[in-house]
Design an enzyme around this catalytic site. Structure first.
Site, PDB file in Angstrom:
ATOM      1  N   ASP A   1       0.760  -1.237  -0.215  1.00  0.00           N
ATOM      2  CA  ASP A   1       0.072   0.148   0.045  1.00  0.00           C
ATOM      3  C   ASP A   1       0.803   1.175   0.010  1.00  0.00           C
ATOM      4  O   ASP A   1       0.739   2.193   0.787  1.00  0.00           O
ATOM      5  CB  ASP A   1      -0.747   0.010   1.285  1.00  0.00           C
ATOM      6  CG  ASP A   1      -1.718  -1.219   1.547  1.00  0.00           C
ATOM      7  OD1 ASP A   1      -2.251  -1.748   0.437  1.00  0.00           O
ATOM      8  OD2 ASP A   1      -1.924  -1.572   2.615  1.00  0.00           O
TER       9      ASP A   1
ATOM     10  N   GLU B   1     -11.451  -0.074  -3.285  1.00  0.00           N
ATOM     11  CA  GLU B   1     -10.378   0.625  -2.177  1.00  0.00           C
ATOM     12  C   GLU B   1      -9.151   1.159  -2.819  1.00  0.00           C
ATOM     13  O   GLU B   1      -9.339   1.382  -3.935  1.00  0.00           O
ATOM     14  CB  GLU B   1      -9.995  -0.715  -1.187  1.00  0.00           C
ATOM     15  CG  GLU B   1      -9.240  -1.605  -2.066  1.00  0.00           C
ATOM     16  CD  GLU B   1      -8.830  -2.988  -1.009  1.00  0.00           C
ATOM     17  OE1 GLU B   1      -9.583  -3.061   0.412  1.00  0.00           O
ATOM     18  OE2 GLU B   1      -8.038  -3.693  -1.287  1.00  0.00           O
TER      19      GLU B   1
HETATM   20  O1  FUB Z   1      -2.969  -3.676   3.535  1.00  0.00           O
HETATM   21  C1  FUB Z   1      -4.492  -3.938   3.977  1.00  0.00           C
HETATM   22  C2  FUB Z   1      -5.397  -3.517   3.025  1.00  0.00           C
HETATM   23  O2  FUB Z   1      -5.027  -4.633   1.791  1.00  0.00           O
HETATM   24  C3  FUB Z   1      -5.463  -2.026   2.403  1.00  0.00           C
HETATM   25  O3  FUB Z   1      -5.957  -1.183   3.161  1.00  0.00           O
HETATM   26  C4  FUB Z   1      -6.069  -2.447   0.968  1.00  0.00           C
HETATM   27  O4  FUB Z   1      -6.056  -1.061   0.266  1.00  0.00           O
HETATM   28  C5  FUB Z   1      -5.461  -3.648   0.587  1.00  0.00           C
HETATM   29  O5  FUB Z   1      -4.191  -3.312   0.066  1.00  0.00           O
END
Ligand code: FUB
Length: 322
Positions: free
Chosen positions: A15, A224
């Site tokens: 991320d 996301e």
């Molecule tokens: O790293 C945990 C979660 O996985 C992140 O918040 C999302 O965007 C995904 O990459």
């Protein structure tokens, strides 16, 4: 220089939120850790407990790990799961925005402060009032106005907030089954960068015909990993499509949107999640992203990588294939 090697191999990182501060490139990643928790849609296997900040003078040059910048045990309100963070600077201070589940298991977003970009960061005692869900991405515009984009469906709980209050029964629904897709969120940040100035708004993503993307459009709808950057005076909102594993972008004339879907930035990587940032450094544009190649494909053990990206004359980002 760009290649397909992880930025660092001594820890797992994911991320990546990249920024240029004081002429240097800083990366604010999640710090993935080993766990026996089985993979599930809740994301319990992403059980991270601290953040490290990375920095480099050149892309492709040596990378410095500045050590622990913020730890779960120091955050009064947080219970578990320090997921994707981001950082911003204003007023001569640096702000780290991060999501975590509170002690009741509900994701909220916190902020921590430092006078240097690498931290350590001192967390505020309570989460940002009115914040919810995951994946905060901060953006300070040229006029000094600052914004926080956020949201994530399924494990990120965005589907629980359609009424404006947390509805735990909406959790298992995962997302809208028909009609328009759930939109990511944005709020203007206050002058001190510690709270929301205005109510949280939808980040509306339209198709080329001006219609909001449909819930069933899993190849294009937001899941996301929000990110905002500006290129040639236009605002580029980019994100992950989650279960279809694409990184996509949408373009608008205003940081609050609406944005029109523009295309894909990155095809699926090894591992379930995909998450990124886009940054200009020394006259070139870079995509920071992650994959799970270093761990042999373990979804929760990822590594940050970087590649150069290109725009065409129309300002369209050219697709990168990992
Ligand atoms: O790293 C945990 C979660 O996985 C992140 O918040 C999302 O965007 C995904 O990459």
């Amino acid at each position: 220089m760009t290649d397909n090697k992880p930025l660092v191999t001594h820890i797992f990182t994911a991320d990546p939120s990249a920024h240029v501060f004081n002429g240097k490139l800083y990366v604010y990643p999640s710090h993935d850790i080993k766990t026996d928790i089985e993979d599930n849609d809740n994301g319990d296997q992403y059980a991270m407990t601290d953040y490290h900040v990375l920095s480099m003078e050149e892309v492709g040059g040596p990378v410095t790990d500045h050590g622990v910048a913020l730890a779960l045990e120091d955050i009064l309100w947080a219970g578990k799961q320090l997921w994707a963070p981001d950082a911003a600077t204003k007023n001569g201070e640096y702000y780290l925005y991060y999501p975590a589940r509170n002690k009741e298991g509900v994701f909220q977003i916190g902020v921590a402060i430092s006078d240097v970009p690498e931290g350590p960061f001192k967390p505020e005692p309570t989460p940002i009032e009115g914040s919810f869900s995951i994946d905060p991405a901060s953006f300070v515009d040229e006029d000094g106005e600052a914004y926080l984009y956020f949201g994530g469906i399924w494990g990120g709980q965005l589907q629980c907030w359609t009424s404006g209050k947390f509805d735990k029964d909406a959790y298992s629904q995962m997302e809208a089954q028909s009609g328009y897709a759930l939109f990511p969120k944005v709020a203007k940040l206050s002058k001190d960068m510690l709270s929301f100035d205005d109510p949280v708004q939808d980040v509306v993503i339209l198709d080329k015909e001006g219609q909001p993307l449909a819930a069933a459009d899993h190849d294009r709808r937001f899941f996301e990993a929000a990110w905002m950057h500006k290129y040639n005076g236009k605002y580029y909102f980019s994100y992950s499509t989650g279960d279809t594993h694409f990184l996509c972008y949408a373009v608008g004339d205003n940081p609050l949107g609406p944005f029109t879907y523009g295309g894909r930035i990155l095809d699926p990587v090894l591992g379930w999640t995909t998450h990124h940032s886009v940054v200009e450094f020394k006259g070139k544009w870079y995509l920071f992203y992650h994959d799970a190649s270093l761990s042999g494909g373990k979804n929760h053990l990822r590594s940050v990588k970087v590649t150069e990206i290109f725009y065409n004359r129309e300002g369209e980002i050219q697709l990168t294939r990992p």
